[in-house]
Design a protein around this motif. Structure first.
Motif, PDB file in Angstrom:
ATOM      1  N   PHE A 368      -1.290   0.621  -9.366  1.00  0.00           N
ATOM      2  CA  PHE A 368      -2.654   0.714  -9.896  1.00  0.00           C
ATOM      3  C   PHE A 368      -3.666   0.868  -8.756  1.00  0.00           C
ATOM      4  O   PHE A 368      -4.620   1.651  -8.858  1.00  0.00           O
ATOM      5  CB  PHE A 368      -2.962  -0.541 -10.718  1.00  0.00           C
ATOM      6  CG  PHE A 368      -4.421  -0.721 -11.035  1.00  0.00           C
ATOM      7  CD1 PHE A 368      -5.022  -0.005 -12.056  1.00  0.00           C
ATOM      8  CD2 PHE A 368      -5.191  -1.624 -10.306  1.00  0.00           C
ATOM      9  CE1 PHE A 368      -6.375  -0.182 -12.346  1.00  0.00           C
ATOM     10  CE2 PHE A 368      -6.537  -1.800 -10.586  1.00  0.00           C
ATOM     11  CZ  PHE A 368      -7.134  -1.076 -11.608  1.00  0.00           C
ATOM     12  N   LEU A 369      -3.470   0.122  -7.668  1.00  0.00           N
ATOM     13  CA  LEU A 369      -4.367   0.223  -6.521  1.00  0.00           C
ATOM     14  C   LEU A 369      -4.374   1.638  -5.957  1.00  0.00           C
ATOM     15  O   LEU A 369      -5.422   2.178  -5.588  1.00  0.00           O
ATOM     16  CB  LEU A 369      -3.961  -0.774  -5.434  1.00  0.00           C
ATOM     17  CG  LEU A 369      -4.222  -2.253  -5.728  1.00  0.00           C
ATOM     18  CD1 LEU A 369      -3.690  -3.125  -4.583  1.00  0.00           C
ATOM     19  CD2 LEU A 369      -5.717  -2.505  -5.927  1.00  0.00           C
ATOM     20  N   ILE A 370      -3.199   2.255  -5.898  1.00  0.00           N
ATOM     21  CA  ILE A 370      -3.101   3.631  -5.414  1.00  0.00           C
ATOM     22  C   ILE A 370      -3.862   4.573  -6.345  1.00  0.00           C
ATOM     23  O   ILE A 370      -4.638   5.428  -5.901  1.00  0.00           O
ATOM     24  CB  ILE A 370      -1.631   4.073  -5.302  1.00  0.00           C
ATOM     25  CG1 ILE A 370      -0.928   3.304  -4.174  1.00  0.00           C
ATOM     26  CG2 ILE A 370      -1.532   5.580  -5.056  1.00  0.00           C
ATOM     27  CD1 ILE A 370       0.546   3.619  -4.045  1.00  0.00           C
ATOM     28  N   VAL A 371      -3.644   4.395  -7.653  1.00  0.00           N
ATOM     29  CA  VAL A 371      -4.263   5.271  -8.649  1.00  0.00           C
ATOM     30  C   VAL A 371      -5.783   5.238  -8.557  1.00  0.00           C
ATOM     31  O   VAL A 371      -6.449   6.279  -8.604  1.00  0.00           O
ATOM     32  CB  VAL A 371      -3.816   4.890 -10.075  1.00  0.00           C
ATOM     33  CG1 VAL A 371      -4.592   5.702 -11.115  1.00  0.00           C
ATOM     34  CG2 VAL A 371      -2.318   5.133 -10.241  1.00  0.00           C
ATOM     35  N   VAL A 372      -6.364   4.035  -8.420  1.00  0.00           N
ATOM     36  CA  VAL A 372      -7.831   3.946  -8.427  1.00  0.00           C
ATOM     37  C   VAL A 372      -8.449   4.165  -7.054  1.00  0.00           C
ATOM     38  O   VAL A 372      -9.561   4.689  -6.940  1.00  0.00           O
ATOM     39  CB  VAL A 372      -8.303   2.586  -8.991  1.00  0.00           C
ATOM     40  CG1 VAL A 372      -7.870   2.433 -10.438  1.00  0.00           C
ATOM     41  CG2 VAL A 372      -7.807   1.415  -8.152  1.00  0.00           C
ATOM     42  N   MET A 373      -7.730   3.767  -5.990  1.00  0.00           N
ATOM     43  CA  MET A 373      -8.340   3.859  -4.660  1.00  0.00           C
ATOM     44  C   MET A 373      -8.331   5.275  -4.091  1.00  0.00           C
ATOM     45  O   MET A 373      -9.174   5.610  -3.262  1.00  0.00           O
ATOM     46  CB  MET A 373      -7.636   2.907  -3.688  1.00  0.00           C
ATOM     47  CG  MET A 373      -7.860   1.421  -3.999  1.00  0.00           C
ATOM     48  SD  MET A 373      -9.611   0.984  -4.119  1.00  0.00           S
ATOM     49  CE  MET A 373     -10.141   1.175  -2.421  1.00  0.00           C
ATOM     50  N   ILE A 374      -7.393   6.111  -4.505  1.00  0.00           N
ATOM     51  CA  ILE A 374      -7.406   7.500  -4.028  1.00  0.00           C
ATOM     52  C   ILE A 374      -8.698   8.201  -4.438  1.00  0.00           C
ATOM     53  O   ILE A 374      -9.411   8.740  -3.587  1.00  0.00           O
ATOM     54  CB  ILE A 374      -6.164   8.278  -4.520  1.00  0.00           C
ATOM     55  CG1 ILE A 374      -4.915   7.827  -3.756  1.00  0.00           C
ATOM     56  CG2 ILE A 374      -6.361   9.781  -4.341  1.00  0.00           C
ATOM     57  CD1 ILE A 374      -3.635   8.511  -4.203  1.00  0.00           C
ATOM     58  N   PRO A 375      -9.066   8.194  -5.731  1.00  0.00           N
ATOM     59  CA  PRO A 375     -10.323   8.873  -6.085  1.00  0.00           C
ATOM     60  C   PRO A 375     -11.571   8.121  -5.639  1.00  0.00           C
ATOM     61  O   PRO A 375     -12.581   8.741  -5.288  1.00  0.00           O
ATOM     62  CB  PRO A 375     -10.259   8.972  -7.613  1.00  0.00           C
ATOM     63  CG  PRO A 375      -9.340   7.868  -8.024  1.00  0.00           C
ATOM     64  CD  PRO A 375      -8.324   7.763  -6.925  1.00  0.00           C
TER      65      PRO A 375
END
Length: 425
Positions: A368-375
């Motif tokens: 989840f951290l990857i999903v939200v932090m990329i954008p």
């Protein structure tokens, strides 16, 4: 065309050509944007445009012929900003010294790509994080597409992002383009994305909504371009800023490439050869006087348009070469025509969320951290850093630290060091 194994991959020359055209148009902005960003580092934009075009053409064609992957290589957005604002701006290296940084990073990258280390790194990444990477890149593309199309805008002091002005014709055309391309894709219409681009472009031109500006690009500058080729400066190679730059850039290039390959390559057997091409093209980028190439996230638009083999990348590379002459024609295509393709492609990539085990917090939260932090950070490598550092911590808290592979622990620690290094910079 047996070289590309079209029949085995259930595709055709026509399908690959449409996919290549779609990928090229989705990425055509890089021809103008990359030189403008590098200009702030001191590289003449009227010359670096040639480096951008040539490295994109060579990288894409090489990816197609060697890697047989439908991925386009271009100077990466984010990577070019790191080159300009961090290596040159914060570390105060000249752009010639920054090119030397790219060259050294390319050597390290290539050495890793040609050893078993690359396979070890990929196998160490948990499946939940791999799916998170795909979804995160997808959400990043959605945000990029919505911003380019004017549907999302800078919120200023009150909000970092807000709804755009829907009364603007081009914004409305973006909305129409999303609906049109989405319906065509849903109905499995061949070349649905390309049709969407063509229809919105024609409507924008016929209605006079999209005004075609004059192009500052000129082939007459080509004779001066050799001044950028091989313009390295290794005078600071043993300095702390140079070493910090090499470490940070190498981490960014290696793991951003791994993330993009894992997120977009449907046939994982092509990873090794594609990764090798990516490493070599980092070296070529420095030689041609531009920031490093990465597999462009927008390649996913070509893949969703039907691209399955390296022929897609070859067609896209060929179009980059043609753009040396026809670049002014790109100004006829509005963002309203390109943005829908990027939005829908990103949305489709988010389907990978269904493969993440949401019954295990220690698995889904790092993803989840990857999903939200990329954008949210507009950086794939920053998004990866948050997820990769968090994963072993949550596994330790869950009493499952033993399931984390040694290579993953090393990678997590390296990401932590990268975050510290960038913070110090």
């Amino acid at each position: 065309m047996n070289f590309f194994k079209l029949k085995e991959n259930q595709t055709s020359i026509k399908q690959e050509m449409i996919a290549g055209i779609t990928s090229f148009f989705a990425l055509s902005y890089i021809i103008i944007v990359n030189p403008l960003i590098l200009a702030e580092a001191g590289i003449p934009p009227e010359l670096s445009v040639f480096g951008t075009i040539l490295v994109s053409a060579v990288g894409s064609i090489l990816m197609g012929l060697w890697g047989n992957a439908p991925l386009v290589l271009t100077p990466g957005m984010g990577v070019n900003a790191f080159f300009t604002y961090t290596i040159v701006g914060s570390l105060e290296l000249s752009w010639q010294q920054a090119l030397a940084v790219v060259f050294v990073s390319g050597i390290i990258f290539t050495c890793i790509a040609y050893t078993s280390i690359s396979k070890l790194l990929v196998e160490a990444i948990p499946d939940s994080l791999k799916h998170g990477i795909t979804a995160g890149i997808g959400l990043f593309l959605v945000v990029i597409g919505l911003e380019n199309g004017g549907i999302l805008a800078d919120g200023g002091a009150n909000s970092f992002i807000t709804l755009g002005d829907l009364s603007q014709p081009l914004v409305l055309f973006t909305v129409i383009g999303i609906l049109l391309s989405g319906v065509l894709y849903l109905r499995n219409v061949p070349g649905s994305f390309f049709i969407g681009i063509a229809v919105i472009t024609i409507i924008s031109l016929v209605t006079g909504v999209h005004e075609v500006g004059a192009s500052s690009f000129s082939l007459s500058n080509l004779s001066d371009y050799p001044a950028l080729v091989g313009a390295f400066d290794f005078s600071t190679v043993l300095s702390v800023p140079f070493i910090l730059a090499v470490f940070s850039l190498t981490m960014i290039l290696i793991f951003e490439s791994i993330g993009l390959f894992e997120g977009m390559l449907e046939d994982k057997t092509r990873f090794t050869s594609a990764f090798k091409v990516s490493g070599i093209m980092t070296l070529v980028s420095s030689l041609l006087g531009t920031s490093p190439t990465i597999p462009a996230a927008e390649s996913a638009s070509g893949i969703k348009a039907g691209g399955k083999t390296g022929l897609t990348a070859v067609f896209a590379g060929g179009l980059f070469l043609l753009s040396l002459v026809f670049t002014p024609l790109l100004s006829y295509i509005p963002n309203a025509a390109l943005s829908p393709v990027i939005v829908i492609t990103g949305a489709i990539m988010m389907e990978n969320l269904k493969h993440i085990p949401f019954d295990d917090f220690s698995e889904w939260f790092p993803a989840f951290l990857i999903v939200v932090m990329i954008p949210l950070t507009s950086s794939i490598v920053d998004g990866l850093a948050f997820g990769f550092v968090a994963y072993p911590i949550f596994k330790l808290a869950n009493g499952e630290f033993f399931v984390v592979k040694k290579a993953m622990k090393v990678v997590s620690f390296l990401f932590l060091l990268t975050m510290v290094a960038i913070a110090i910079i």
